[in-house]
Design an enzyme around this catalytic site. Structure first.
Site, PDB file in Angstrom:
ATOM      1  N   ASN A  90       0.822  -1.213   0.000  1.00 30.35           N
ATOM      2  CA  ASN A  90       0.000   0.000   0.000  1.00 30.35           C
ATOM      3  C   ASN A  90       0.859   1.268   0.000  1.00 30.35           C
ATOM      4  OD1 ASN A  90       1.027   0.084   2.576  1.00 30.35           O
ATOM      5  ND2 ASN A  90      -0.940  -0.019   3.642  1.00 30.35           N
ATOM      6  N   GLU A 123       1.361   4.397   7.279  1.00 28.98           N
ATOM      7  CA  GLU A 123       0.347   3.897   6.359  1.00 28.98           C
ATOM      8  C   GLU A 123      -0.228   5.051   5.530  1.00 28.98           C
ATOM      9  OE1 GLU A 123       0.346   0.852   6.108  1.00 28.98           O
ATOM     10  OE2 GLU A 123       0.281  -0.230   8.009  1.00 28.98           O
TER      11      GLU A 123
END
Ligand code: F6R
Length: 238
Positions: free
Chosen positions: A130, A137
């Protein structure tokens, strides 16, 4: 931005070790940043095989799972001893303390240690599917410092392979922030295998956006991407 495309994982691992070896020759007391995960295992094997002299170097890991003690076999303390520090001479090495009662204070302590060491000269990174770097993140601030951070569902799923079950994967980590990472003077990101192909295209050729944390590296003055053929498969010039 330098892009090095290797024929396979062995060549990628050797290229990373070449960069570290040359940097240590120039500056034996190098301050290094190290990742964990599957990708750098071959790089650490190369360092051990070559017996690179890290005796004057200082190393900082990117991150540690919250709740795992240093002797837990999935902690990054354990990983680094197992793959590297039990096998080479190392000056000082640090991994954030995932059991710290006050993670915010632990983040500040870690930042102070990096500052005291003179900042990171050479930062090695892996990348999540990702686009995460460290455990920053998608959506993480580009200015972030070392702090507690929740793991994305995709990361928990990807890392379940290292644990007995997905339920055993910690849901939070302490990670250097993107600001901490991009303060490093030089950055080398390693990406291997077909699962990294789409994110490498987004990282290198896509817009710089907090939704793809690694895309921030396009703005860094000294970054090298080392990819194997499979990870480079979606790049425009491939
Ligand atoms: C771990 C870290 C992570 C990993 C990433 C890729 O210290 O910083 O960003 O680099 O999750 O992991 P692998 O190499 O297992 O695909």
């Amino acid at each position: 931005m330098n892009i090095v495309i290797c024929s396979d994982y062995a060549e990628l691992s050797a290229k990373a070790a070449d960069i570290l070896e040359a940097a240590l020759k120039e500056k034996p007391n190098l301050v290094i940043g190290f990742p964990t995960g599957g990708t750098p295992v071959g790089f650490y094997e190369e360092i051990v095989k070559r017996q690179l002299d890290l005796s004057q170097a200082t190393a900082f890991n990117l991150d540690e799972y919250i709740g795992l003690a240093a002797d837990h076999d999935q902690s990054y303390h354990y990983y680094m001893r197992h793959h590297l520090y039990n096998h080479v001479k190392i000056g000082k090495w640090y991994v954030p303390d995932g059991t710290a009662a006050d993670p915010a204070a632990e983040g500040e302590r870690y930042e102070a240690l990096i500052k005291e060491a003179g900042g990171i000269d050479l930062m090695f990174l892996g990348i999540g599917t990702n686009g995460h770097i460290g455990f920053n993140e998608p959506g993480s601030s580009f200015a972030g410092r070392t702090q507690k951070t929740p793991l994305a569902e995709a990361t928990i799923e990807a890392n379940a392979r290292f644990f007995a079950s997905k339920a055993d994967v910690p849901t939070e980590a302490i990670s250097m922030g993107i600001g901490t990472i991009t303060d490093a003077k030089r950055i080398v990101l390693l990406a291997s295998g077909p699962t990294k192909a789409a994110i490498m295209k987004a990282t290198i050729e896509g817009p710089v956006t907090e939704e793809v944390p690694a895309s921030v590296l396009q703005r860094h003055p000294d970054v090298t991407f080392i990819l194997d053929k499979a990870a480079a498969a979606e790049l425009s010039n491939e």
